[in-house]
Design a protein around this motif. Structure first.
Motif, PDB file in Angstrom:
ATOM      1  N   LYS A 421      42.964  22.756  63.396  1.00 38.88           N
ATOM      2  CA  LYS A 421      41.863  23.094  62.491  1.00 38.88           C
ATOM      3  C   LYS A 421      41.836  22.081  61.340  1.00 38.88           C
ATOM      4  N   ASN A 422      40.641  21.566  61.037  1.00 41.50           N
ATOM      5  CA  ASN A 422      40.480  20.544  59.992  1.00 41.50           C
ATOM      6  C   ASN A 422      41.547  19.447  60.128  1.00 41.50           C
ATOM      7  N   PRO A 423      41.535  18.717  61.242  1.00 39.08           N
ATOM      8  CA  PRO A 423      42.640  17.796  61.542  1.00 39.08           C
ATOM      9  C   PRO A 423      42.806  16.644  60.557  1.00 39.08           C
ATOM     10  N   LYS A 424      41.758  16.283  59.801  1.00 41.41           N
ATOM     11  CA  LYS A 424      41.870  15.156  58.872  1.00 41.41           C
ATOM     12  C   LYS A 424      42.468  15.559  57.526  1.00 41.41           C
ATOM     13  N   VAL A 425      42.640  16.860  57.315  1.00 46.22           N
ATOM     14  CA  VAL A 425      43.166  17.357  56.041  1.00 46.22           C
ATOM     15  C   VAL A 425      44.688  17.341  56.058  1.00 46.22           C
ATOM     16  N   PHE A 426      45.302  16.855  54.980  1.00 45.56           N
ATOM     17  CA  PHE A 426      46.762  16.846  54.850  1.00 45.56           C
ATOM     18  C   PHE A 426      47.219  18.237  54.424  1.00 45.56           C
ATOM     19  N   ASP A 427      47.818  18.986  55.330  1.00 47.32           N
ATOM     20  CA  ASP A 427      48.214  20.368  55.082  1.00 47.32           C
ATOM     21  C   ASP A 427      49.611  20.621  55.643  1.00 47.32           C
ATOM     22  N   PRO A 428      50.651  20.448  54.815  1.00 49.40           N
ATOM     23  CA  PRO A 428      52.038  20.628  55.298  1.00 49.40           C
ATOM     24  C   PRO A 428      52.330  22.027  55.834  1.00 49.40           C
ATOM     25  N   LEU A 429      51.566  23.029  55.394  1.00 48.53           N
ATOM     26  CA  LEU A 429      51.832  24.402  55.839  1.00 48.53           C
ATOM     27  C   LEU A 429      51.552  24.595  57.325  1.00 48.53           C
ATOM     28  N   ARG A 430      50.946  23.618  57.964  1.00 51.30           N
ATOM     29  CA  ARG A 430      50.818  23.681  59.432  1.00 51.30           C
ATOM     30  C   ARG A 430      52.199  23.813  60.078  1.00 51.30           C
ATOM     31  N   PHE A 431      53.230  23.319  59.363  1.00 52.12           N
ATOM     32  CA  PHE A 431      54.575  23.277  59.931  1.00 52.12           C
ATOM     33  C   PHE A 431      55.498  24.340  59.348  1.00 52.12           C
ATOM     34  N   SER A 432      54.906  25.379  58.781  1.00 48.41           N
ATOM     35  CA  SER A 432      55.710  26.542  58.403  1.00 48.41           C
ATOM     36  C   SER A 432      56.192  27.205  59.693  1.00 48.41           C
ATOM     37  N   PRO A 433      57.313  27.921  59.660  1.00 49.75           N
ATOM     38  CA  PRO A 433      57.853  28.517  60.900  1.00 49.75           C
ATOM     39  C   PRO A 433      56.839  29.379  61.636  1.00 49.75           C
ATOM     40  N   GLU A 434      56.064  30.187  60.899  1.00 48.52           N
ATOM     41  CA  GLU A 434      55.110  31.076  61.581  1.00 48.52           C
ATOM     42  C   GLU A 434      53.991  30.294  62.262  1.00 48.52           C
ATOM     43  N   ASN A 435      53.526  29.218  61.637  1.00 41.97           N
ATOM     44  CA  ASN A 435      52.467  28.417  62.261  1.00 41.97           C
ATOM     45  C   ASN A 435      52.985  27.625  63.450  1.00 41.97           C
ATOM     46  N   CYS A 436      54.204  27.136  63.362  1.00 43.55           N
ATOM     47  CA  CYS A 436      54.797  26.402  64.490  1.00 43.55           C
ATOM     48  C   CYS A 436      54.949  27.302  65.714  1.00 43.55           C
ATOM     49  N   ASP A 437      55.320  28.543  65.494  1.00 43.72           N
ATOM     50  CA  ASP A 437      55.520  29.479  66.607  1.00 43.72           C
ATOM     51  C   ASP A 437      54.225  29.748  67.369  1.00 43.72           C
ATOM     52  N   GLN A 438      53.096  29.634  66.681  1.00 48.46           N
ATOM     53  CA  GLN A 438      51.807  29.943  67.306  1.00 48.46           C
ATOM     54  C   GLN A 438      51.176  28.735  68.005  1.00 48.46           C
ATOM     55  N   ARG A 439      51.778  27.581  67.884  1.00 49.77           N
ATOM     56  CA  ARG A 439      51.159  26.357  68.363  1.00 49.77           C
ATOM     57  C   ARG A 439      51.691  25.959  69.739  1.00 49.77           C
ATOM     58  N   HIS A 440      50.855  25.302  70.517  1.00 49.19           N
ATOM     59  CA  HIS A 440      51.266  24.774  71.818  1.00 49.19           C
ATOM     60  C   HIS A 440      52.427  23.795  71.607  1.00 49.19           C
ATOM     61  N   PRO A 441      53.496  23.904  72.392  1.00 51.59           N
ATOM     62  CA  PRO A 441      54.669  23.030  72.168  1.00 51.59           C
ATOM     63  C   PRO A 441      54.379  21.545  72.369  1.00 51.59           C
ATOM     64  N   HIS A 442      53.286  21.198  73.021  1.00 50.77           N
ATOM     65  CA  HIS A 442      52.942  19.784  73.224  1.00 50.77           C
ATOM     66  C   HIS A 442      51.723  19.372  72.405  1.00 50.77           C
ATOM     67  N   ALA A 443      51.454  20.107  71.317  1.00 52.51           N
ATOM     68  CA  ALA A 443      50.358  19.724  70.420  1.00 52.51           C
ATOM     69  C   ALA A 443      50.808  18.687  69.403  1.00 52.51           C
ATOM     70  N   TYR A 444      52.130  18.581  69.197  1.00 48.71           N
ATOM     71  CA  TYR A 444      52.687  17.694  68.174  1.00 48.71           C
ATOM     72  C   TYR A 444      53.790  16.863  68.803  1.00 48.71           C
ATOM     73  N   LEU A 445      53.541  15.547  68.962  1.00 48.66           N
ATOM     74  CA  LEU A 445      54.472  14.701  69.720  1.00 48.66           C
ATOM     75  C   LEU A 445      54.735  13.358  69.045  1.00 48.66           C
ATOM     76  N   PRO A 446      55.164  13.347  67.783  1.00 48.65           N
ATOM     77  CA  PRO A 446      55.408  12.047  67.137  1.00 48.65           C
ATOM     78  C   PRO A 446      56.561  11.278  67.761  1.00 48.65           C
ATOM     79  N   PHE A 447      57.476  11.991  68.430  1.00 47.58           N
ATOM     80  CA  PHE A 447      58.619  11.343  69.074  1.00 47.58           C
ATOM     81  C   PHE A 447      58.550  11.505  70.587  1.00 47.58           C
TER      82      PHE A 447
END
Length: 509
Positions: A421-447
């Protein structure tokens, strides 16, 4: 009646040569035509943006305008065929389910860009394939264990403080615009030199003094220049050019330096001096680790293998970390409320920052979220490519045959509005534990992910945390509106013309 020139004996060889060349040209044209028809057939199930008959989609990606890719991702939310000219096509993907299927396999990496760096690095984890890759990965994994990484924190902190002392000389209590990428690149090189060889190169103070450092920087510049220049893509043209000759000299210098380091360390290793030397410097460097791997595995891990892995560790750990730290500073400078919150968290953990340990890094929860959000918004490696060794079927039933080059666009995935959601916005709370649990495990792949994920990701995260903690304790960062940033999107996503930030020295705690 005069005879035709074709009947003259001297003209016949030229005529035959002409016919032969014409036949070869026609054969090549037929091969290219058939290749194009095969690609059109293989990719017909996937819609694509309008393409130019000759340039393909190259116009879309010219001038490193990443915004063009974002427009395509929004219109084609899973994947699209990307034509590079009329006879070459890559299949771009940026959907989590597609990424999961793609990364679960062990297809060989595409050599389209890696061929430029093999002469410099050799065959290491970055570009090895098959059983030898598995062997190297297994042997080197213990070198990135937490117990090893813990000992690097003090080394990293020393290098960061060297850079900050330079910044203090440049800045007063007033804002001073500084091109930070050059400083950060030298910081990253200094750190890797210490962690790989236990060598204090002094490159941050005098980057032209050490021949190895000078050669390493020169090689990087030439590789970047070669990537940008179409003519230099051809090996023979590049080798015969002045840059190609200079490149070979620099490579020889780097390899001689690395070889001498390996042989000197092996001699001390055999003489029983290694344990004493390691105890004196309080940590094991990367060369210790690979030599231990060789000692345990005999001739299956050669000196050439050692040199390749050390060179790979140097290159991969240097430029990617420099890029990531630069963009982290940029994002925090553009978002002062998050910068202030990170600074307060770090002050609460470190006080004046006179000492920093591994355990401190685990307490930096909000700072870690900011690092992860930077790696989402501006991943150091914007894409990875592999050539399918067998057919690939995606979860939606669409298939690709063997031989197709698939490119996972990490940039596209991380900015896909169907995923974020709003991918161009800098929002660190995307990576709070509760938000991480709700996300597809392959949505974030910097490594990356899967069996070929980045072996050095914990090292990189530790370096980023140490660096940003010490920087924020001593400086306030603001963006320089007169110097807009541009991306250089080949291989590693770096600032194209440097990265200018305003630095203000903070009062002592």
């Amino acid at each position: 009646m005069e005879s035709s020139w074709l009947e003259m004996r001297w003209a016949r060889p030229f005529y035959l040569a002409f016919v032969f060349c014409l036949a070869l040209a026609l054969l090549q044209a037929v091969k290219l035509y058939l290749r194009r028809q095969r690609l059109l057939r293989d990719l017909r199930a996937f819609p694509a943006p309008p393409t130019h008959w000759f340039h393909g989609h190259q116009k879309i990606f010219q001038d490193d305008k990443m915004e063009k890719l974002e427009e395509i991702v929004e219109k084609y939310p899973r994947a699209f065929p990307c034509w590079i000219g009329p006879f070459e096509a890559f299949f771009f993907i940026y959907d989590p389910d597609y990424a999961k299927t793609f990364l679960s396999r062990t297809d060989p990496k595409s050599q389209y860009l890696y061929k430029f760096i093999v002469p410099c690095l050799g065959k290491g984890l970055l570009n090895l394939e098959g059983p030898k890759w598995f062997q190297h990965r297994r042997l080197l994994t213990p070198g990135f264990h937490f117990n090893i990484l813990k000992t690097y924190v003090e080394v990293i902190a020393h290098s960061v403080n060297t850079m900050l002392d330079k910044w203090e000389k440049l800045c007063s209590t007033q804002n001073t615009s500084v091109e930070v990428y050059e400083h950060i690149a030298l910081l990253a090189l200094d750190t890797i030199m210490k962690c790989a060889f236990s060598q204090d190169s002094n490159c941050q103070i005098n980057s032209t003094h050490d021949r190895y450092v000078k050669a390493t920087l020169g090689i990087g510049r030439i590789i970047r220049n070669r990537v940008y220049s179409f003519w230099y893509h051809h090996d023979m043209i590049f080798k015969l050019s002045p840059k190609g000759h200079h490149f070979q000299k620099l490579i020889q210098e780097v390899h001689q330096y690395t070889e001498k380091m390996i042989q000197d360390r092996k001699k001390s290793f055999k003489a029983g001096e290694q344990q004493n030397n390691t105890q004196k410097r309080k940590y094991k460097d990367f060369l210790d680790i690979v030599l231990s791997a060789q000692a345990e595995n005999g001739e299956s891990f050669s000196d050439t293998d050692i040199r390749s892995e050390v060179n790979t560790f140097m290159a991969a750990g240097h430029e990617t970390t420099a890029s990531s730290l630069s963009w982290l500073l940029y994002c925090l400078a553009r978002n002062p409320e998050h910068q202030d919150r990170c600074r307060e968290e770090i002050k609460g953990i470190l006080g004046d920052g006179s000492s920093i340990t591994w355990d401190h890094l685990g307490e930096m929860s909000y700072t870690t979220m900011c690092i992860k959000e930077t790696l989402r918004l501006i991943p150091a490696i914007p894409s990875i490519s592999r050539k399918l060794s067998k057919p690939l079927t995606f979860p939606d039933g669409c298939s690709l045959p063997a031989g197709i080059t698939v490119t996972l666009s990490i940039w596209g995935l991380h900015r896909n509005p169907a995923v974020w959601k709003n991918p161009k916005v800098f929002d660190p709370l995307r990576f709070s534990p509760e938000n991480c649990d709700q996300r597809h495990p392959h949505a974030y792949l910097p490594f990356s992910a899967g069996p070929r994920n980045c072996i050095g990701q914990q090292f990189a995260m530790a370096e980023l945390k140490v660096a940003i903690a010490l920087i924020l304790l001593r400086f306030k960062l603001t963006a320089d509106p007169t110097r807009p940033h541009l991306f250089s999107s080949h291989i590693i996503l770096k600032p194209k013309n440097g990265l200018y930030l305003n630095l203000k020295k903070l009062p002592e705690c």
